[in-house]
Structure formats: C-alpha cells, structure tokens
Scaffold this motif. Structure first.
Motif, mmCIF file in Angstrom:
data_model
loop_
_atom_site.group_PDB
_atom_site.id
_atom_site.type_symbol
_atom_site.label_atom_id
_atom_site.label_comp_id
_atom_site.label_asym_id
_atom_site.label_seq_id
_atom_site.Cartn_x
_atom_site.Cartn_y
_atom_site.Cartn_z
ATOM 1 N N PHE A 22 7.511 5.673 10.912
ATOM 2 C CA PHE A 22 6.909 6.892 11.473
ATOM 3 C C PHE A 22 6.288 6.606 12.841
ATOM 4 C CE2 PHE A 22 3.059 9.422 12.117
ATOM 5 C CZ PHE A 22 3.551 10.719 12.036
ATOM 6 N N VAL A 23 5.538 5.504 12.934
ATOM 7 C CA VAL A 23 4.881 5.148 14.192
ATOM 8 C C VAL A 23 5.915 4.887 15.287
ATOM 9 C CG1 VAL A 23 3.433 3.429 15.357
ATOM 10 C CG2 VAL A 23 2.830 4.217 13.058
ATOM 11 N N MET A 24 6.939 4.094 14.967
ATOM 12 C CA MET A 24 7.920 3.701 15.970
ATOM 13 C C MET A 24 8.694 4.903 16.530
ATOM 14 S SD MET A 24 7.508 0.519 16.381
ATOM 15 C CE MET A 24 5.941 0.068 15.606
ATOM 16 N N GLN A 25 8.780 5.981 15.771
ATOM 17 C CA GLN A 25 9.538 7.143 16.215
ATOM 18 C C GLN A 25 8.665 8.247 16.798
ATOM 19 O OE1 GLN A 25 12.889 8.283 13.507
ATOM 20 N NE2 GLN A 25 12.024 6.713 12.180
ATOM 21 N N HIS A 26 7.344 8.058 16.753
ATOM 22 C CA HIS A 26 6.457 9.126 17.213
ATOM 23 C C HIS A 26 6.334 9.121 18.742
ATOM 24 C CE1 HIS A 26 3.023 11.827 17.493
ATOM 25 N NE2 HIS A 26 3.247 12.146 16.239
ATOM 26 N N SER B 24 0.491 12.248 8.509
ATOM 27 C CA SER B 24 0.271 12.802 7.179
ATOM 28 C C SER B 24 1.468 12.409 6.324
ATOM 29 C CB SER B 24 0.129 14.327 7.214
ATOM 30 O OG SER B 24 1.378 14.936 7.498
ATOM 31 N N PRO B 25 1.280 12.257 5.010
ATOM 32 C CA PRO B 25 2.416 11.912 4.145
ATOM 33 C C PRO B 25 3.560 12.917 4.259
ATOM 34 C CG PRO B 25 0.353 11.628 2.961
ATOM 35 C CD PRO B 25 0.014 12.287 4.259
ATOM 36 N N GLU B 26 3.203 14.190 4.458
ATOM 37 C CA GLU B 26 4.227 15.227 4.561
ATOM 38 C C GLU B 26 5.131 14.988 5.765
ATOM 39 O OE1 GLU B 26 1.235 16.208 1.896
ATOM 40 O OE2 GLU B 26 0.966 15.827 4.049
ATOM 41 N N LYS B 27 4.569 14.445 6.841
ATOM 42 C CA LYS B 27 5.373 14.193 8.037
ATOM 43 C C LYS B 27 6.374 13.063 7.801
ATOM 44 C CE LYS B 27 2.057 16.017 11.376
ATOM 45 N NZ LYS B 27 1.137 15.734 12.503
ATOM 46 N N ILE B 28 5.974 12.051 7.033
ATOM 47 C CA ILE B 28 6.913 10.983 6.694
ATOM 48 C C ILE B 28 8.027 11.543 5.805
ATOM 49 C CG2 ILE B 28 7.239 8.902 5.312
ATOM 50 C CD1 ILE B 28 4.839 7.717 6.357
ATOM 51 N N LYS B 29 7.644 12.364 4.823
ATOM 52 C CA LYS B 29 8.647 12.953 3.943
ATOM 53 C C LYS B 29 9.629 13.816 4.724
ATOM 54 C CE LYS B 29 5.589 12.986 -0.095
ATOM 55 N NZ LYS B 29 4.751 13.820 -0.988
ATOM 56 N N ALA B 30 9.096 14.604 5.681
ATOM 57 C CA ALA B 30 9.972 15.445 6.499
ATOM 58 C C ALA B 30 10.912 14.587 7.328
ATOM 59 C CB ALA B 30 9.128 16.342 7.410
ATOM 60 N N GLN B 31 10.374 13.463 7.863
ATOM 61 C CA GLN B 31 11.190 12.544 8.650
ATOM 62 C C GLN B 31 12.298 11.942 7.793
ATOM 63 O OE1 GLN B 31 9.690 8.474 10.033
ATOM 64 N NE2 GLN B 31 9.300 9.695 11.855
ATOM 65 N N GLN B 32 11.956 11.545 6.557
ATOM 66 C CA GLN B 32 12.948 10.958 5.658
ATOM 67 C C GLN B 32 14.002 11.987 5.240
ATOM 68 O OE1 GLN B 32 10.424 9.381 2.559
ATOM 69 N NE2 GLN B 32 10.311 7.360 3.521
ATOM 70 N N GLN B 33 13.568 13.238 5.028
ATOM 71 C CA GLN B 33 14.509 14.291 4.663
ATOM 72 C C GLN B 33 15.477 14.585 5.798
ATOM 73 O OE1 GLN B 33 11.896 17.457 3.513
ATOM 74 N NE2 GLN B 33 11.515 16.621 1.456
ATOM 75 N N GLU C 87 0.851 -1.183 0.000
ATOM 76 C CA GLU C 87 0.000 0.000 0.000
ATOM 77 C C GLU C 87 0.889 1.236 0.000
ATOM 78 O OE1 GLU C 87 -3.847 -1.680 2.553
ATOM 79 O OE2 GLU C 87 -2.460 -0.255 3.472
ATOM 80 N N ASP C 88 0.348 2.333 -0.500
ATOM 81 C CA ASP C 88 1.112 3.575 -0.586
ATOM 82 C C ASP C 88 0.721 4.513 0.558
ATOM 83 O OD1 ASP C 88 2.510 5.813 -1.229
ATOM 84 O OD2 ASP C 88 1.704 6.032 -3.252
ATOM 85 N N PRO C 89 1.552 4.621 1.599
ATOM 86 C CA PRO C 89 1.213 5.505 2.714
ATOM 87 C C PRO C 89 1.245 6.981 2.330
ATOM 88 C CG PRO C 89 3.437 4.661 2.968
ATOM 89 C CD PRO C 89 2.835 3.952 1.788
ATOM 90 N N PHE C 90 1.797 7.299 1.151
ATOM 91 C CA PHE C 90 1.806 8.679 0.669
ATOM 92 C C PHE C 90 0.555 9.001 -0.152
ATOM 93 C CE2 PHE C 90 6.270 7.407 1.100
ATOM 94 C CZ PHE C 90 6.708 8.377 1.990
ATOM 95 N N ASN C 91 -0.278 7.991 -0.400
ATOM 96 C CA ASN C 91 -1.494 8.174 -1.188
ATOM 97 C C ASN C 91 -2.668 7.458 -0.536
ATOM 98 O OD1 ASN C 91 -3.192 8.943 -3.300
ATOM 99 N ND2 ASN C 91 -2.553 7.272 -4.642
ATOM 100 N N ASN C 92 -2.933 7.852 0.718
ATOM 101 C CA ASN C 92 -4.104 7.353 1.459
ATOM 102 C C ASN C 92 -4.142 5.828 1.584
ATOM 103 O OD1 ASN C 92 -6.448 7.919 2.947
ATOM 104 N ND2 ASN C 92 -7.761 7.541 1.174
ATOM 105 N N PHE C 93 -2.970 5.191 1.618
ATOM 106 C CA PHE C 93 -2.846 3.738 1.804
ATOM 107 C C PHE C 93 -3.572 2.954 0.709
ATOM 108 C CE2 PHE C 93 -2.199 5.531 6.028
ATOM 109 C CZ PHE C 93 -1.042 4.890 6.439
#
Length: 490
Positions: A423-427, A445-454, A341-347
């Motif tokens: 994301f969950v494990m680090q929240h 939100s997908p943006e939060k995962i992207k920010a975490q990855q960046q 599933e794509d967590p960046f596109n509503n799963f």
C-alpha cells in the motif's frame, strides 16, 4: 578477539553472526527454550540455553549471559538491539567481568538513555532543539504555565524509554492535567521512571535520523541520513536512505550536528542521532539511540560499509579506516519491517505457525530474517519476522524492486505487514515524497488495502479472461483446419 557471544535472538542475531563468521571469529548464540531450533542457534559455532520463554528469564537475564560468556572464554558480547542493548548497567557488568561490550561506554549510554540528560549534554554545542523545557516537571500548575508559555499544541514526553510510550499530544489547556497524569503513569509502568517534560508539538514532522560511527580515539563520521517517517503507533515500519527532501547543504548541516551530539558524550561505536524536521525544513534534536538500529541495512546498502564489522573493530581498539570525505552515497535503499501483525486489525500481533515461508531473492534484494518454514511466532517477543531491503540506482528503481519483492514474498499461517508495505509503495504521497509521520493516520485504512487488492484481482481476472479467449481462438482454428491426413486402422 577470538570469540563473540551474541546476546539476542531472531533476525538480528543471525545478521550479526554472519559478520562474525566473515571476520574469522568464533561465535556463541544464546536462546530460550522455544528458540532451541532457531536459525541463529544452528548457525553459531556454539549455543547455550538461557532458560524458559519469558525474556526476564532468558534474553534479559544479564547475569546468566555473562556467566555463560566467562564459562566459554568469550572475549566480547554483542547485544544487537532491544533486550539489553541500551542497558548501561549490563554494559558495566560485562566490562567488570573482563569482557568487551561491543557498543558504547556505559556512561554514554546513561547520558543518552535519558532524554533530559541528553538535552542537557547537547545544548552547549548549538545543536537545534525543539522549543520547550529540558528539566523534569512534576507540579501540574507549573507545567500548565510552561505549556501556555510554549503555546499549544504541546507534547508531554517521558524522559526515559521510547517507542511512543509515555507520550501525549495536548491540544488545549483543559486536557492538560489528565494527559500529564496518563503520560507519567505510562512512563512509570514501562520504564520505572515517571519523569516527563514538555516540548512544542511539531504538527507535521518528518522523522529523519543520522547514522554516526566513532572510534575510541574520537574520530567521528556520519553515514548520511535515514528517512523514518512511515510509522504506526510511533514505531517505524518503512525506512529509506537518502531522504527525498534533503538538499546537500541540509544533509551536511544535519550530519555535522549529529557528529557534535556524539562528541558531546565522548561516544564510540555505532549510534543514531534522531531529528524532527518541520514543514520549513528546520530540524531539531530528538534523541540518540546508543545501539545498532533495526534500519541499519539501508545505510549499509548505500555506503557499502558493514556497520557490525565496524562495531567489532572499534570494540577491539581499531581506528576508523576512512574519513568523512571517503564516504559517498551510492543509489537508494528502502526497508520494510515484516512484522507478524495484522494490518487489517490495527496492526495487532498475529501469532501462529509459518505454514509457508519463502522470501524473495535477486539483484538489489536483501532479506535479514530469523525464521524458516514450520516455525512458530512466539508471543513472548517482538513479532518481527524479517527486514526486507531493496537497493536501486535511484528511488524509483528501489521502490519498484520493493513492490516486486513484496509480491514474491510468500508467507502463510500468520498475518504480516506485507500488504501494508505494498500500500505504501503504491501511494502517491509516498512516491512523490510528500508525506510525514502522520501518513498512517492521514492515508491508511484497512478498507483501502482491500480495495487495492480487489482492483489487482479484477485486473488479473481480465488478463486471464483475455488470455483464455485468445487461446480458444487458436484451438478452434486448429480443430477446423482441413487436412489430407487419413487415419489408418491397425
């Protein structure tokens, strides 16, 4: 029991087959045409093709499964989960064919398969219930009166089925009629049964379930709880055991309630009793799942009990080999459902070929999967690739192992829920244990995962730059160092 047919596919079929082999029993796998070379097919002693890809022509074709079972002299059929696992009519057909259904009785499945019938069965045992009605309501005017008496917000729920289908939260009376019609319509299309009932909506609930195990003589135990509050679309993604909020007294009370639910319908085999828990730690009976759960590995990791093995033993008439006092909690376990599933596109499902597939391994890491590199994720079935499970001495260690396992899990070709798991494990909310079933809506939100990855990429770049600078210093020092060595020409 000399031969067992596993009426399922993918990771759960392979997981069941491994226990069957461990017990010295021969096995039969079934498969649809796209699954012809799947790992569960290659692992079994025998395998038969049920038909084309659509599940109605393959994994849901109960008559074909039973016919093959009789042809191959099968003693028992294990349904896994999903497909026919909670189909009482199929279980009845298996028994009438003279084959053992490895699961509960058809009657127990019928009772617990209907939320209304389950409530009626359980209520006389003083098991806590969510305030509401335990009968189907079709008249809108009467339903409105009931909702007003309960007090808004209320939850309209389908009697049959699950997975969030046929479920609507109603905040005010003006929205009630429309939401009731939608809930009933969805329930009819999904389950063939439009019956709905009304409950008080628990605003910030935890979803906590209790694993039960019972033999045919009525000996019943619970194997503690599983916390299943991290969900998307009312479906679980992360599970753990034990829960971070249960006290020993509360764990004992919930376990006792779950045992009474099982006894109320003369249940045997494995089963899971699901509860909602409010902010004041009051718990309420939700439903009972009459099958093996996707998240059963976390219970196995903390108890050391193979639930599939126990299912098979109970099905062949054996008594439980332990009592409640014999079962203890050892450490902490987590499970992440690795979906395509794509967590960046509503799963949304991500269909494609696994161009890279390399699962993690190591101490305290368990991967139940049913795929290998080069295989395609078919659009016809649930998009689960694997269950990633970690076990540690405590919750912090289990979380740390899960972070490392997610980082080591290499999957390319499809999008997966691995970034969401990270994301969950680090929240902070998850790590602190202060979360509920609204975790995704509140924090994700997908943006939060992207920010975490960046942020990770920046940190890695800084480390790499520092390493390069230090290496350059060493290199320059060597180049400038004087030496008395003289080159000799040949």
């Amino acid at each position: 029991m000399q031969k067992i047919l596993v009426a399922n596919r993918g990771e759960i079929a392979l997981r069941i087959l491994r226990t069957i082999r461990k017990m010295g029993i021969r096995s039969v796998a079934v498969f649809s045409e796209p699954d012809r070379n799947a790992p569960h097919v290659l692992y079994a002693d025998e395998a038969v093709c049920l038909g084309p890809a659509p599940s109605t022509q393959s994994y849901l074709n109960g008559k074909a499964i039973i016919a093959f079972a009789k042809q191959l002299n099968v003693d028992g059929i294990h349904p896994g989960y999903g497909f026919l696992s909670e189909n009482a009519a199929f279980a009845q057909m298996v028994e009438e064919a003279g084959i053992v259904f490895i699961g509960p009785s058809p009657e127990a499945m019928r009772i617990m398969g209907s939320k209304l019938a389950a409530k009626a069965c359980v209520k006389k045992y003083n098991v806590p219930m969510v305030p509401g009605v335990d009968t189907a309501i079709e008249d809108v005017a009467m339903a409105k009166k009931t909702a007003a008496a309960i007090g808004y917000p209320v939850l309209i729920k389908a009697s049959a089925g699950g997975g969030g289908k046929g479920m609507r939260v109603v905040e005010k009376e003006a929205d009630f009629e429309e939401q009731m019609q939608r809930a009933s319509s969805e329930a009819t299309s999904s389950f063939g049964d439009g019956a709905v009932f009304i409950e008080k909506y628990v605003a910030c609930p935890r979803h906590i379930e209790i694993q039960v195990l019972a033999d045919k003589a009525g000996n019943t135990v619970h194997l503690f709880e599983r916390e299943c509050s991290i969900q998307r679309r009312h479906q679980k993604v992360v599970e753990e055991s034990p829960s971070s909020i249960l006290t020993p007294a509360l764990r004992k009370a919930m376990g006792a309630a779950a045992v009474m639910v099982a006894k109320s319908c003369n249940y045997f085999s494995t089963g899971t009793v699901e509860f909602l828990m409010d902010e004041q730690l009051n718990f309420y009976f939700l439903e009972m799942n009459t099958r093996l759960q996707v998240e059963h590995p976390v219970t196995e990791m903390i108890t050391g009990i193979d639930l599939v093995e126990e299912q098979i033993k109970i099905a062949r008439g054996e008594l439980l080999g332990f009592s409640q006092e014999d079962i203890t909690i050892n450490g902490h376990a987590l499970e992440l459902r690795v979906y395509a599933e794509d967590p960046f596109n509503n799963f949304l499902p991500s269909i494609g070929t696994l161009t890279t597939y390399s699962p993690p391994s190591g101490d305290g890491i368990r991967v139940d999967d049913g795929y290998k590199e080069g295989m395609s994720i078919p659009i016809y079935y649930d998009p689960m690739i694997a269950k990633l499970v970690t076990h540690g001495k405590n919750r912090i260690e289990a979380i740390q192992k899960m972070k490392e396992a997610i980082a080591a899990y290499k999957i390319e070709g499809v999008s997966t829920t691995l970034p969401f798991g990270s994301f969950v494990m680090q929240h902070d909310a998850f790590v602190s244990g202060k979360f509920d079933t609204h975790f995704v809506k509140t924090f994700y939100s997908p943006e939060k995962i992207k920010a975490q990855q960046q942020a990770k990429a920046r940190a890695a770049a800084i480390v790499a730059l520092h390493y390069w600078i230090e290496e350059q210093k060493i290199t320059r020092a060597v180049e400038n160092k004087s030496t008395s060595w003289k080159r000799r020409l040949a």
